[in-house]
Design a protein around this motif. Structure first.
Motif, PDB file in Angstrom:
ATOM      1  N   UNK A 128       0.804  -1.218   0.000  1.00 59.43           N
ATOM      2  CA  UNK A 128       0.000   0.000   0.000  1.00 59.43           C
ATOM      3  C   UNK A 128       0.838   1.270   0.000  1.00 59.43           C
ATOM      4  N   UNK A 129       2.065   1.171   0.496  1.00 65.12           N
ATOM      5  CA  UNK A 129       2.914   2.356   0.606  1.00 65.12           C
ATOM      6  C   UNK A 129       4.320   2.013   0.147  1.00 65.12           C
ATOM      7  N   UNK A 130       4.665   2.407  -1.064  1.00 64.18           N
ATOM      8  CA  UNK A 130       5.982   2.092  -1.619  1.00 64.18           C
ATOM      9  C   UNK A 130       7.098   2.856  -0.910  1.00 64.18           C
ATOM     10  N   UNK A 131       6.739   3.872  -0.095  1.00 60.00           N
ATOM     11  CA  UNK A 131       7.742   4.628   0.641  1.00 60.00           C
ATOM     12  C   UNK A 131       8.097   3.975   1.972  1.00 60.00           C
ATOM     13  N   UNK A 132       7.338   2.950   2.374  1.00 61.56           N
ATOM     14  CA  UNK A 132       7.633   2.271   3.637  1.00 61.56           C
ATOM     15  C   UNK A 132       9.025   1.650   3.556  1.00 61.56           C
ATOM     16  N   UNK A 133       9.852   1.988   4.527  1.00 58.56           N
ATOM     17  CA  UNK A 133      11.244   1.540   4.487  1.00 58.56           C
ATOM     18  C   UNK A 133      11.680   1.055   5.860  1.00 58.56           C
ATOM     19  N   UNK A 134      12.859   0.438   5.894  1.00 61.47           N
ATOM     20  CA  UNK A 134      13.385  -0.076   7.147  1.00 61.47           C
ATOM     21  C   UNK A 134      14.083   1.015   7.948  1.00 61.47           C
ATOM     22  N   UNK A 135      14.269   2.191   7.346  1.00 61.43           N
ATOM     23  CA  UNK A 135      14.924   3.297   8.027  1.00 61.43           C
ATOM     24  C   UNK A 135      13.990   4.492   8.086  1.00 61.43           C
ATOM     25  N   UNK A 136      14.254   5.387   9.037  1.00 64.91           N
ATOM     26  CA  UNK A 136      13.427   6.580   9.205  1.00 64.91           C
ATOM     27  C   UNK A 136      14.040   7.716   8.401  1.00 64.91           C
ATOM     28  N   UNK A 137      13.386   8.068   7.313  1.00 69.69           N
ATOM     29  CA  UNK A 137      13.820   9.191   6.487  1.00 69.69           C
ATOM     30  C   UNK A 137      12.692   9.574   5.541  1.00 69.69           C
ATOM     31  N   UNK A 138      12.734  10.800   5.041  1.00 70.33           N
ATOM     32  CA  UNK A 138      11.753  11.265   4.070  1.00 70.33           C
ATOM     33  C   UNK A 138      12.438  11.340   2.711  1.00 70.33           C
ATOM     34  N   UNK A 139      11.881  10.638   1.736  1.00 67.45           N
ATOM     35  CA  UNK A 139      12.477  10.583   0.414  1.00 67.45           C
ATOM     36  C   UNK A 139      11.961  11.719  -0.458  1.00 67.45           C
ATOM     37  N   UNK A 140      12.723  12.044  -1.471  1.00 69.77           N
ATOM     38  CA  UNK A 140      12.311  13.084  -2.416  1.00 69.77           C
ATOM     39  C   UNK A 140      11.026  12.655  -3.125  1.00 69.77           C
ATOM     40  N   UNK A 141      10.043  13.546  -3.140  1.00 75.95           N
ATOM     41  CA  UNK A 141       8.776  13.254  -3.792  1.00 75.95           C
ATOM     42  C   UNK A 141       7.833  12.409  -2.964  1.00 75.95           C
ATOM     43  N   UNK A 142       8.191  12.115  -1.722  1.00 78.09           N
ATOM     44  CA  UNK A 142       7.339  11.265  -0.885  1.00 78.09           C
ATOM     45  C   UNK A 142       6.032  11.975  -0.555  1.00 78.09           C
ATOM     46  N   UNK A 143       4.945  11.207  -0.559  1.00 75.98           N
ATOM     47  CA  UNK A 143       3.624  11.745  -0.248  1.00 75.98           C
ATOM     48  C   UNK A 143       3.031  10.976   0.936  1.00 75.98           C
ATOM     49  N   UNK A 144       2.111  11.624   1.610  1.00 74.02           N
ATOM     50  CA  UNK A 144       1.415  10.979   2.730  1.00 74.02           C
ATOM     51  C   UNK A 144       0.436   9.943   2.182  1.00 74.02           C
ATOM     52  N   UNK A 145       0.457   8.745   2.742  1.00 72.30           N
ATOM     53  CA  UNK A 145      -0.513   7.707   2.397  1.00 72.30           C
ATOM     54  C   UNK A 145      -1.520   7.636   3.540  1.00 72.30           C
ATOM     55  N   UNK A 146      -2.789   7.811   3.207  1.00 75.10           N
ATOM     56  CA  UNK A 146      -3.815   7.874   4.257  1.00 75.10           C
ATOM     57  C   UNK A 146      -4.931   6.854   4.043  1.00 75.10           C
ATOM     58  N   UNK A 147      -4.777   5.967   3.064  1.00 77.55           N
ATOM     59  CA  UNK A 147      -5.815   4.975   2.774  1.00 77.55           C
ATOM     60  C   UNK A 147      -5.365   3.589   3.241  1.00 77.55           C
ATOM     61  N   UNK A 148      -6.256   2.616   3.115  1.00 76.35           N
ATOM     62  CA  UNK A 148      -5.929   1.252   3.520  1.00 76.35           C
ATOM     63  C   UNK A 148      -5.668   1.179   5.017  1.00 76.35           C
ATOM     64  N   UNK A 149      -4.632   0.470   5.408  1.00 70.43           N
ATOM     65  CA  UNK A 149      -4.300   0.333   6.821  1.00 70.43           C
ATOM     66  C   UNK A 149      -3.913   1.670   7.441  1.00 70.43           C
ATOM     67  N   UNK A 150      -3.419   2.579   6.601  1.00 68.99           N
ATOM     68  CA  UNK A 150      -3.049   3.903   7.100  1.00 68.99           C
ATOM     69  C   UNK A 150      -4.264   4.739   7.476  1.00 68.99           C
ATOM     70  N   UNK A 151      -5.453   4.279   7.130  1.00 68.80           N
ATOM     71  CA  UNK A 151      -6.663   4.950   7.568  1.00 68.80           C
ATOM     72  C   UNK A 151      -7.082   4.518   8.963  1.00 68.80           C
ATOM     73  N   UNK A 152      -6.441   3.462   9.477  1.00 65.00           N
ATOM     74  CA  UNK A 152      -6.756   2.948  10.819  1.00 65.00           C
ATOM     75  C   UNK A 152      -5.749   3.444  11.855  1.00 65.00           C
ATOM     76  N   UNK A 153      -4.471   3.317  11.534  1.00 68.72           N
ATOM     77  CA  UNK A 153      -3.409   3.793  12.419  1.00 68.72           C
ATOM     78  C   UNK A 153      -2.317   4.429  11.562  1.00 68.72           C
ATOM     79  N   UNK A 154      -1.516   5.279  12.191  1.00 69.30           N
ATOM     80  CA  UNK A 154      -0.505   6.005  11.426  1.00 69.30           C
ATOM     81  C   UNK A 154       0.741   5.166  11.143  1.00 69.30           C
ATOM     82  N   UNK A 155       0.925   4.096  11.909  1.00 72.12           N
ATOM     83  CA  UNK A 155       2.123   3.264  11.726  1.00 72.12           C
ATOM     84  C   UNK A 155       1.743   1.779  11.688  1.00 72.12           C
ATOM     85  N   UNK A 156       0.997   1.363  10.675  1.00 67.87           N
ATOM     86  CA  UNK A 156       0.522  -0.030  10.629  1.00 67.87           C
ATOM     87  C   UNK A 156       1.646  -1.059  10.522  1.00 67.87           C
TER      88      UNK A 156
END
Length: 224
Positions: free
Chosen positions: A130-158
């Motif tokens: 659901x979120x191609x930006x989900x990564x094993x490290x904490x960082x914000x990538x260039x062009x990254x967008x907020x994902x708010x659908x799917x599991x992200x509509x239930x909790x912020x860190x599924x």
């Protein structure tokens, strides 16, 4: 190294490390719970890897570079090191429990633990899809967008929700109640990681502050 050979090598190393953490402290290969656990871990873990290999190889490469050394900030290096230590202790103590028979766990409970592990890994796999930006490290990538659908509509860190489900299941799957002692420290470390990560996201990811007001819960719906 090309993606497929690197992925195979990564899987082999992961299997050897997990196997060593299980069978060496257990002192035997006659440990059916460990064999079932390894299969349960391997199958769901490969699903997102194969998906990313076909759809987003760069994201797959990023996920294989996880760990304390891959983090860019000291706070997250400490957090990830603590999380790895909690998981390692959980697995090793569970294997020692099997060896010395500290807390015999019925087979039905072990299989229920395997279901929890598979469910947690399934949640992680779905998050990656659901979120191609989900990564094993904490960082914000260039062009990254907020994902708010799917599991992200239930909790912020599924993804971390899936990790918690998996952590609860691991000791049970390995036939140990004593291993559950390390669930609380693991969850505390994840909570620390979430709080630190959200400071970064609110500062650097456009729209995240508004998203956090829309989706109130971080890890568990109606709890936190």
């Amino acid at each position: 190294m090309k993606a497929i050979p690197k992925l195979l090598l990564f899987a082999l190393v992961e299997f050897v490390v997990f196997g060593s953490m299980l069978f060496v402290p257990a002192g035997t290969f006659n440990y059916w719970q460990a064999w079932v656990f390894l299969v349960v871990v391997a199958v769901p873990a490969w699903i997102p890897s194969i998906y990313l290999l076909r759809t987003n190889p760069d994201a797959l490469q990023a996920r294989m570079r996880g760990g304390p050394a891959a983090e860019t900030r000291l706070a997250q290096k400490i957090v990830i090191a603590g999380l790895y230590l909690s998981l390692a202790a959980m697995v090793v103590v569970s294997a020692l429990d099997h060896r010395f028979g500290w807390s015999p766990v019925p087979a039905e409970i072990c299989l229920a633990g395997d279901v929890l592990v598979a469910t947690g890994l399934g949640v992680v796999a779905l998050v990656i899809i659901q979120n191609s930006y989900a990564a094993a490290t904490v960082r914000v990538k260039e062009g990254q967008r907020v994902v708010s659908t799917g599991l992200y509509g239930l909790v912020r860190h599924p993804m971390y929700t899936g990790n918690v489900i998996m952590m609860i299941g691991i000791p049970l799957a390995l036939g140990s109640y004593w291993g559950l002692v390390f669930v609380a420290p693991g969850v505390m470390v994840l909570a620390w990681r979430i709080r630190d990560e959200e400071k970064l996201l609110q500062r650097e990811l456009d729209g995240y502050r508004e998203y956090s007001q829309q989706v109130r819960y971080r890890l568990v719906p109606s709890v936190w």
